[in-house]
Design a protein around this motif. Structure first.
Motif, PDB file in Angstrom:
ATOM      1  N   ASP A 299       0.799  -1.095   0.019  1.00  0.00           N
ATOM      2  CA  ASP A 299      -0.042  -0.059   0.050  1.00  0.00           C
ATOM      3  C   ASP A 299       0.754   1.247  -0.089  1.00  0.00           C
ATOM      4  O   ASP A 299       0.577   2.267  -0.607  1.00  0.00           O
ATOM      5  CB  ASP A 299      -0.797   0.004   1.349  1.00  0.00           C
ATOM      6  CG  ASP A 299      -2.066  -1.038   1.193  1.00  0.00           C
ATOM      7  OD1 ASP A 299      -2.318  -1.344   0.007  1.00  0.00           O
ATOM      8  OD2 ASP A 299      -2.883  -0.981   2.145  1.00  0.00           O
ATOM      9  N   LEU A 300       2.012   1.300   0.927  1.00  0.00           N
ATOM     10  CA  LEU A 300       2.726   2.340   0.863  1.00  0.00           C
ATOM     11  C   LEU A 300       3.502   2.603  -0.383  1.00  0.00           C
ATOM     12  O   LEU A 300       3.730   4.007  -0.675  1.00  0.00           O
ATOM     13  CB  LEU A 300       3.764   2.327   2.062  1.00  0.00           C
ATOM     14  CG  LEU A 300       3.244   2.110   3.318  1.00  0.00           C
ATOM     15  CD1 LEU A 300       4.311   1.506   4.481  1.00  0.00           C
ATOM     16  CD2 LEU A 300       3.066   3.661   3.914  1.00  0.00           C
ATOM     17  N   GLN A 301       3.858   1.729  -1.142  1.00  0.00           N
ATOM     18  CA  GLN A 301       4.457   1.822  -2.316  1.00  0.00           C
ATOM     19  C   GLN A 301       3.416   1.804  -3.793  1.00  0.00           C
ATOM     20  O   GLN A 301       3.885   1.695  -4.913  1.00  0.00           O
ATOM     21  CB  GLN A 301       5.322   0.382  -2.614  1.00  0.00           C
ATOM     22  CG  GLN A 301       6.337   0.173  -1.460  1.00  0.00           C
ATOM     23  CD  GLN A 301       7.317   1.114  -0.942  1.00  0.00           C
ATOM     24  OE1 GLN A 301       7.087   2.658  -1.416  1.00  0.00           O
ATOM     25  NE2 GLN A 301       8.412   0.640  -0.678  1.00  0.00           N
ATOM     26  N   GLY A 302       2.174   2.178  -3.317  1.00  0.00           N
ATOM     27  CA  GLY A 302       1.222   2.321  -4.398  1.00  0.00           C
ATOM     28  C   GLY A 302       1.029   1.130  -5.170  1.00  0.00           C
ATOM     29  O   GLY A 302       0.723   0.993  -6.168  1.00  0.00           O
ATOM     30  N   GLY A 303       0.994   0.076  -4.397  1.00  0.00           N
ATOM     31  CA  GLY A 303       0.739  -1.247  -5.061  1.00  0.00           C
ATOM     32  C   GLY A 303       1.572  -2.139  -5.897  1.00  0.00           C
ATOM     33  O   GLY A 303       1.437  -3.114  -6.167  1.00  0.00           O
ATOM     34  N   GLN A 304       2.881  -1.475  -5.921  1.00  0.00           N
ATOM     35  CA  GLN A 304       4.079  -2.089  -6.704  1.00  0.00           C
ATOM     36  C   GLN A 304       5.113  -2.634  -5.851  1.00  0.00           C
ATOM     37  O   GLN A 304       5.416  -1.858  -4.932  1.00  0.00           O
ATOM     38  CB  GLN A 304       4.401  -1.170  -7.717  1.00  0.00           C
ATOM     39  CG  GLN A 304       3.256  -0.517  -8.742  1.00  0.00           C
ATOM     40  CD  GLN A 304       2.577  -1.588  -9.651  1.00  0.00           C
ATOM     41  OE1 GLN A 304       3.278  -2.453 -10.075  1.00  0.00           O
ATOM     42  NE2 GLN A 304       1.404  -1.630  -9.484  1.00  0.00           N
ATOM     43  N   PRO A 305       5.498  -3.494  -6.480  1.00  0.00           N
ATOM     44  CA  PRO A 305       6.866  -4.056  -5.619  1.00  0.00           C
ATOM     45  C   PRO A 305       7.905  -2.814  -5.747  1.00  0.00           C
ATOM     46  O   PRO A 305       8.308  -2.702  -6.687  1.00  0.00           O
ATOM     47  CB  PRO A 305       7.238  -5.191  -6.248  1.00  0.00           C
ATOM     48  CG  PRO A 305       6.086  -5.712  -6.765  1.00  0.00           C
ATOM     49  CD  PRO A 305       5.252  -4.613  -7.372  1.00  0.00           C
ATOM     50  N   HIS A 306       8.448  -2.288  -4.678  1.00  0.00           N
ATOM     51  CA  HIS A 306       9.420  -1.349  -4.682  1.00  0.00           C
ATOM     52  C   HIS A 306       9.982  -0.872  -3.428  1.00  0.00           C
ATOM     53  O   HIS A 306       9.312  -1.156  -2.327  1.00  0.00           O
ATOM     54  CB  HIS A 306       8.493   0.121  -5.147  1.00  0.00           C
ATOM     55  CG  HIS A 306       9.714   1.443  -5.132  1.00  0.00           C
ATOM     56  ND1 HIS A 306      10.149   1.909  -6.048  1.00  0.00           N
ATOM     57  CD2 HIS A 306      10.028   2.172  -4.108  1.00  0.00           C
ATOM     58  CE1 HIS A 306      11.087   2.680  -6.122  1.00  0.00           C
ATOM     59  NE2 HIS A 306      10.862   3.019  -4.646  1.00  0.00           N
ATOM     60  N   GLY A 307      11.443  -0.804  -3.332  1.00  0.00           N
ATOM     61  CA  GLY A 307      11.902  -0.517  -2.149  1.00  0.00           C
ATOM     62  C   GLY A 307      11.987  -2.044  -1.392  1.00  0.00           C
ATOM     63  O   GLY A 307      11.645  -3.053  -2.095  1.00  0.00           O
ATOM     64  N   VAL A 308      12.362  -1.992  -0.099  1.00  0.00           N
ATOM     65  CA  VAL A 308      12.641  -3.009   0.400  1.00  0.00           C
ATOM     66  C   VAL A 308      11.886  -3.138   1.927  1.00  0.00           C
ATOM     67  O   VAL A 308      11.779  -1.889   2.325  1.00  0.00           O
ATOM     68  CB  VAL A 308      14.401  -2.947   0.873  1.00  0.00           C
ATOM     69  CG1 VAL A 308      14.676  -4.227   1.826  1.00  0.00           C
ATOM     70  CG2 VAL A 308      15.022  -3.180  -0.295  1.00  0.00           C
ATOM     71  N   GLY A 335       7.001 -12.306   1.497  1.00  0.00           N
ATOM     72  CA  GLY A 335       7.911 -11.619   0.464  1.00  0.00           C
ATOM     73  C   GLY A 335       8.095 -12.601  -0.797  1.00  0.00           C
ATOM     74  O   GLY A 335       7.865 -12.159  -1.864  1.00  0.00           O
ATOM     75  N   ASP A 336       8.234 -13.681  -0.583  1.00  0.00           N
ATOM     76  CA  ASP A 336       8.279 -14.763  -1.553  1.00  0.00           C
ATOM     77  C   ASP A 336       7.052 -14.642  -2.539  1.00  0.00           C
ATOM     78  O   ASP A 336       7.081 -14.738  -3.703  1.00  0.00           O
ATOM     79  CB  ASP A 336       8.676 -16.217  -1.059  1.00  0.00           C
ATOM     80  CG  ASP A 336       9.961 -16.349  -0.485  1.00  0.00           C
ATOM     81  OD1 ASP A 336      10.836 -15.630  -0.763  1.00  0.00           O
ATOM     82  OD2 ASP A 336      10.231 -17.429   0.047  1.00  0.00           O
ATOM     83  N   GLU A 337       5.966 -14.791  -1.778  1.00  0.00           N
ATOM     84  CA  GLU A 337       4.727 -14.790  -2.518  1.00  0.00           C
ATOM     85  C   GLU A 337       4.246 -13.473  -3.372  1.00  0.00           C
ATOM     86  O   GLU A 337       3.711 -13.583  -4.505  1.00  0.00           O
ATOM     87  CB  GLU A 337       3.527 -15.183  -1.514  1.00  0.00           C
ATOM     88  CG  GLU A 337       3.504 -16.482  -0.653  1.00  0.00           C
ATOM     89  CD  GLU A 337       2.532 -16.544   0.339  1.00  0.00           C
ATOM     90  OE1 GLU A 337       1.913 -15.719   0.486  1.00  0.00           O
ATOM     91  OE2 GLU A 337       2.980 -17.584   1.120  1.00  0.00           O
ATOM     92  N   ALA A 338       4.708 -12.376  -2.896  1.00  0.00           N
ATOM     93  CA  ALA A 338       4.719 -11.350  -3.430  1.00  0.00           C
ATOM     94  C   ALA A 338       5.632 -10.649  -4.256  1.00  0.00           C
ATOM     95  O   ALA A 338       5.405  -9.791  -5.089  1.00  0.00           O
ATOM     96  CB  ALA A 338       4.342 -10.126  -2.373  1.00  0.00           C
ATOM     97  N   GLY A 339       6.724 -11.789  -4.284  1.00  0.00           N
ATOM     98  CA  GLY A 339       7.828 -11.102  -5.296  1.00  0.00           C
ATOM     99  C   GLY A 339       8.513  -9.756  -4.873  1.00  0.00           C
ATOM    100  O   GLY A 339       8.945  -9.139  -5.714  1.00  0.00           O
ATOM    101  N   GLN A 340       8.511  -9.476  -3.617  1.00  0.00           N
ATOM    102  CA  GLN A 340       8.980  -8.382  -3.030  1.00  0.00           C
ATOM    103  C   GLN A 340      10.177  -8.722  -2.242  1.00  0.00           C
ATOM    104  O   GLN A 340      10.462  -9.668  -1.563  1.00  0.00           O
ATOM    105  CB  GLN A 340       7.863  -8.010  -1.771  1.00  0.00           C
ATOM    106  CG  GLN A 340       8.210  -6.711  -0.997  1.00  0.00           C
ATOM    107  CD  GLN A 340       8.438  -5.488  -1.879  1.00  0.00           C
ATOM    108  OE1 GLN A 340       8.000  -5.095  -2.774  1.00  0.00           O
ATOM    109  NE2 GLN A 340       9.682  -4.787  -1.650  1.00  0.00           N
TER     110      GLN A 340
END
Length: 395
Positions: A299-308, A335-340
């Motif tokens: 949510d904090l990243q606008g729904g996109q994998p970004h940052g750590v 993290g593995d499931e979200a590709g994050q």
């Protein structure tokens, strides 16, 4: 009457210094004028927080104090703390951003030439008393005196595992600035921090320290240190922006829709430090599970994998019924499931979010196997696998 006055005076004398001080004067007037203060207390986004129905505390006590349950809530061996050195932290961050998790919610962030210390707790217990209360499960990675100069200390709220009297007293003798939520400054002044070194903020207010902009952002939690909890000190998460990087510290919070607004206003972030431990079905609205923590990060990243994502608020103190290693294991899975990207450092292990991330599940060497979330779901009686989880599948 004289006897009652004497008794009252004696009780004031016996009040532990760690309880801090209640806000008064201009500080109290500012609290009462806050848009987040109503009906005599600070209000949470999304309404009143829920606890379990009446009678559930007896159930909680049985769960929490049962012998076998107590055993799984602590490591089975010595927690592998990274041997941080003064030289490690004296060397400038190659990318301009370096983060060191010191355990629980204490994090040193070196951002664009400035040093920010979040929720520093160097004490042995998160308690008003030195002889009772949750005790540290691993030593601090580095003595506070060896940490080096800090530009700003950021406090999320006044609970004992985030605001530690001996740590604050030690830092009060330095030149650091303290950024705190509205009302928390009363505690710090009571402990010797000068008023001119305090930046006391309501939600959505900001302050500048050197080249950093610090903004107090909403969180879903509560406050209090003494026997009489007046709910007159605010709790907050924090967004910190430098010239090149942005970071976020959640403090303690339940999941709520406001993470999207914080991300839109202050993100995206190079690293989010997210509370993923000390959750329980007994207090579902004030702490997040690892899965909720990952949702908050996205949510904090606008729904996109970004940052750590850096998981915090776990591993150092025993504060909830879940297994000691469960937050780390479940956050790794999420993290593995979200590709994050998820950083999994040992306490005291510095890393740079744009560099190689610590990813070793180090807790497995000192913990029992941890059930996955899907394994906790109750199966129909007689179904395959029913009863085969043992203790790790409970709670």
């Amino acid at each position: 009457m004289t006897g009652l006055r004497s008794l009252s005076s004696g009780l004031r004398v016996l009040r532990p210094a760690a309880f801090g001080a209640d806000p008064g004067g201009a500080r109290l007037a500012r609290i009462q004028g806050s848009p987040n203060f109503a009906d005599g207390v600070f209000q949470n986004p999304g309404g009143t927080t829920r606890m379990r129905p009446s009678g559930s505390m007896l159930e909680f006590a049985r769960t929490y104090f049962e012998k076998e349950q107590r055993a799984r809530r602590a490591p089975r061996g010595t927690v592998p703390v990274h041997p941080t050195t003064v030289a490690d932290l004296a060397r400038p961050a190659a990318t301009g951003l370096r983060v060191t998790w010191m355990g629980h919610s204490s994090v040193l962030a070196e951002i664009d030439g400035h040093r920010v210390l979040f929720d520093p707790v160097w004490g042995d217990r998160c308690s008003p008393f030195p002889f009772a209360g949750p005790r540290r499960l691993h030593p601090v990675p580095l003595p506070l005196a060896e940490l080096g100069p800090v530009d700003v200390v950021v406090i999320s709220h006044d609970h004992y595992d985030h605001l530690d009297l001996p740590t604050i007293k030690a830092l009060a003798g330095t030149d650091t600035v303290f950024a705190v939520p509205l009302g928390v400054g009363a505690h710090l002044e009571h402990w010797g921090v000068r008023a001119d070194r305090l930046r006391e903020l309501d939600w959505h207010e900001e302050t500048k320290v050197g080249g950093l902009t610090l903004t107090a952002t909403p969180a879903r939690h509560f406050c209090g240190r003494g026997l009489r909890n007046t709910q007159h000190t605010l709790w907050a998460s924090w967004a910190v922006a430098g010239e090149e990087h942005r970071i976020y510290h959640s403090g303690d919070t339940g999941y709520f829709d406001g993470f999207k607004d914080i991300g839109a206003d202050h993100g995206p972030f190079d690293v989010t430090m997210i509370q993923i431990g000390a959750y329980s079905e007994f207090w579902p609205d004030i702490h997040m599970t690892p899965q909720e923590g990952m949702r908050a990060h996205l949510d904090l990243q606008g729904g996109q994998p970004h940052g750590v994502l850096l998981p915090i608020h776990w591993g150092t103190f025993n504060l909830a019924p879940h297994a000691w290693a469960e937050p780390g294991e479940w956050t790794k899975d999420a993290g593995d499931e979200a590709g994050q990207a998820v950083a999994l450092p040992r306490p005291g292990e510095p890393f740079e979010p744009s560099g190689k991330l610590p990813a070793d599940p180090w807790w497995r060497t000192v913990s029992a196997p941890v059930a996955r979330p899907w394994q906790r779901e109750k199966r129909p009686e007689g179904a395959p696998g029913q009863g085969d989880l043992g203790l790790a599948g409970e709670l």
